[in-house]
Design an enzyme around this catalytic site. Structure first.
Site, PDB file in Angstrom:
ATOM      1  CB  ALA A   1       4.589  14.312  -9.661  1.00 50.32           C
ATOM      2  CB  SER A   2       8.195  17.755  -7.215  1.00 56.03           C
ATOM      3  OG  SER A   2       9.233  17.901  -6.286  1.00 56.03           O
ATOM      4  CB  ALA A   3       6.386  13.207  -3.844  1.00 55.48           C
ATOM      5  CB  SER A   4       8.462  13.936   0.816  1.00 50.50           C
ATOM      6  OG  SER A   4       7.774  12.715   0.758  1.00 50.50           O
TER       7      SER A   4
ATOM      8  CB  ALA B   1      10.922  10.007  -5.927  1.00 47.91           C
ATOM      9  CD  GLN B   2      12.044  17.018  -9.406  1.00 45.04           C
ATOM     10  OE1 GLN B   2      12.190  17.476  -8.272  1.00 45.04           O
ATOM     11  NE2 GLN B   2      12.563  17.583 -10.467  1.00 45.04           N
TER      12      GLN B   2
ATOM     13  CE  LYS C   1       8.405   7.067  -6.815  1.00 44.64           C
ATOM     14  NZ  LYS C   1       7.351   6.153  -6.337  1.00 44.64           N
TER      15      LYS C   1
ATOM     16  CG  ASP D   1       0.308   4.713   0.581  1.00 48.21           C
ATOM     17  OD1 ASP D   1      -0.542   5.353   1.232  1.00 48.21           O
ATOM     18  OD2 ASP D   1       1.309   5.244   0.068  1.00 48.21           O
TER      19      ASP D   1
END
Lengths: 452, 112
Positions: free
Chosen positions: A114-117, A119-120, A147, A281
């Site tokens: 996964a690749s988020a704003s 962390a990857q 992560k 969250d």
């Protein structure tokens, strides 16, 4: 003006022009205007990348600062960005843990999971056994996820925030914008992000959550591999299953969705009302259902806290909401810091009763989200400030409903909460101080009955 | 005091288990959550309370059948404290391990 400043200003100007058009140049009804602005703010955040996606996500849990329309629109933000080249990830692991991932782990997958704003995430397997803070030892060969904070993200965020501050100082006093406490929000954002960028904080919260629910056979929290973690790297056990967003009729067939949905709601109540710390969250992307039918909690970046004296009032507000008791809901909301001016009290009570009747009291399933949107909009109409903890809780409750529906689409979460609410109230009535407080009234009432 | 009260009521429920059909019905309603509106909450309260007492009664029954004679609270308290302590040690170990990992990495860079 730098190229980035021009781009940020340009995107916001274009989006605001579009919002103005969608809101019929301000002639549409207030809720319609707010919805048009909210949609364009969300699109601007997505267009401008990681800092603004994160800003939007933080705004989405702050109904105390932003309108219900903005809060619920920003919830839809997609946090999926282009991956960083694996060599940059490798370099960060080497710099923070001393060796290449291939030397630290038995295997390392160069293709990101996964690749988020911020962390990857990459998959790997353990080369050494590891003893977590809570739970059984993880043996050699255990599947894990690493992560890694995106290299350079701190610099990008700092630069974007500086631009955002300059923009706010220039346009923050104009029109509707001056009602939004944008500068204060940016300060809080900076503080919250600093904490989120230190992944050890998330690991510690995950450990605590895991400990709190150690006796619950339906709850799973990935165990942290601390010897392979650092400030910008968090290694955790890999849990196989489906994200709630991926649940379809095929894989839903193998799990008891109704039981899990009810249990998820009870886990949340236990966090808020008993433990005093909760996952704030909890959207469906942060939850997994394992293949053996348990709920797995992920991503502990944002958490809320409740103090013991607040918990009783929260229990009463929750119970009053599910039973449709407007008077009680408002009485105990006051104890949580909601200040309703005396002159508006009757009107507010009547509006709350209407909202409760239309969202929670109808023949169909209850609608917690509809109630929250109506309630928060009503508070905005009367210019009643929402205390921060109260807003976070209202938002979290709506999320619990969303999560429960992802697990079991036909669930009526308020109906399911009634037995729980009844017990809470019974428990509250049995507290010695409550008995002592009520005893004179009870005796007086009994005497009246006898002497009638 | 409320724990003692619950214990007392659970003992009463255990002794009167077979005698009181009204009590059983209240427990069933409390468990099912059909206690009625909170604004007229007396029935809901009684049903909810009955369900809680029934839970306590089951715990008491299990304790009696297991032959435990020590006060109920003591052993549970010790286990809870041990659990908490074990977790705190685990947390500290985690902190030390991550610090050690960072220190090793820094030393490697220093030597390199």
């Amino acid at each position: 003006m730098s190229a980035r400043s021009r781009r940020i200003a340009g995107v916001f100007l274009r989006r605001f022009a579009r919002a103005l058009w969608d809101a019929k140049l301000g002639l549409s009804v207030p809720a319609g205007r707010r919805a048009a602005w909210a949609r364009q703010i969300r699109l601007a955040c997505e267009e401008l990348g990681p800092t603004f996606i994160k800003l939007g996500q933080l705004a989405s849990i702050r109904p105390d600062l932003f309108s219900a329309e903005i809060v619920f629109e920003l919830e839809k933000l997609q946090d999926s960005v282009r991956p960083v080249p694996v060599d940059a990830i490798r370099a960060r692991i080497r710099s923070d843990l001393g060796s290449n991932p291939e030397e630290l782990f038995a295997s390392f997958d160069p293709v990101p999971l996964a690749s988020a704003s911020i962390a990857q995430v990459h998959r790997a397997t353990l080369a050494q056994e590891c003893r977590p803070a809570c739970g059984d030892t993880l043996p050699v060969g255990t599947d894990v996820v690493i992560k890694v904070v995106r290299p350079g993200i701190e610099r990008i965020i700092a630069a974007d925030l500086a631009v955002a501050r300059r923009l706010i100082s220039r346009v923050g006093g104009i029109g509707a914008l001056k009602r939004l406490p944008l500068a204060r929000f940016l300060d809080e954002f900076e503080e919250s992000l600093a904490s989120e960028l230190d992944l050890r904080n998330e690991g510690r919260i995950a450990d605590r959550f895991s400990f709190d629910f150690r006796d619950d056979p339906l709850v799973v929290v990935p165990r942290v591999v601390w010897r392979r973690s650092a400030r910008r790297i968090l290694t955790m056990e890999y849990i196989d299953g489906w994200r709630l967003t991926e649940l379809d009729s095929v894989n839903r067939a193998g799990i008891d969705g109704y039981r899990l949905a009810l249990h998820g709601a009870e886990v949340f109540m236990r966090q808020v009302l008993v433990l005093g710390r909760y996952h704030a969250d909890l959207h469906p992307a942060n939850l997994f259902v394992t293949r053996d039918g348990r709920i797995c909690y992920l991503d502990f970046g944002i958490t809320g806290r409740t103090r013991p004296e607040q918990r009783i009032a929260i229990a009463q507000v929750l119970a009053a909401t599910v039973y449709g008791d407007a008077d009680r809901a408002l009485r105990y909301s006051r104890e949580l810091g909601l200040e309703i001016p005396l002159e508006s009290e009757d009107a507010v009570r009547s509006r709350v009763a209407d909202i409760l009747a239309s969202t929670m009291g109808g023949p169909g399933p209850s609608d917690v989200r509809g109630f929250a949107v109506g309630f928060l909009s009503m508070l905005a109409d009367y210019r009643i400030e929402v205390p921060p903890g109260y807003g976070l809780l209202v938002k979290a409750l709506v999320t619990v409903e969303g999560v429960s529906r992802a697990l079991y689409p036909d669930i009526d979460i308020a109906a399911a909460a009634k037995p729980f609410a009844t017990r809470l109230i019974a428990r509250e009535f049995m507290r010695p101080e409550r008995i002592a407080e009520r005893m004179p009234h009870a005796i007086a009432a009994a005497l009246r009955e006898f002497t009638r | 005091m409320s724990d003692d009260f619950m214990r007392f009521m659970a003992t009463w429920a255990l002794v009167h288990e077979t005698a009181d059909e009204g009590w059983k019905a209240a427990v069933a309603r409390g468990v099912a959550g059909e206690g009625g509106e909170m604004t007229a909450s007396a029935d809901a309260f009684v049903d909810g309370l009955s369900a809680m007492i029934a839970e306590e009664k089951e715990r008491l029954k299990a304790e009696l059948s297991s032959g435990r004679t020590e006060p109920a609270g003591d052993k549970g308290d010790v286990i809870a404290k041990l659990d908490e302590l074990t977790f705190e040690v685990g947390e500290l170990r985690g902190r030390l391990e991550t610090m050690q990992a960072s220190l090793d990495a820094a030393l490697d860079h220093g030597e390199g």
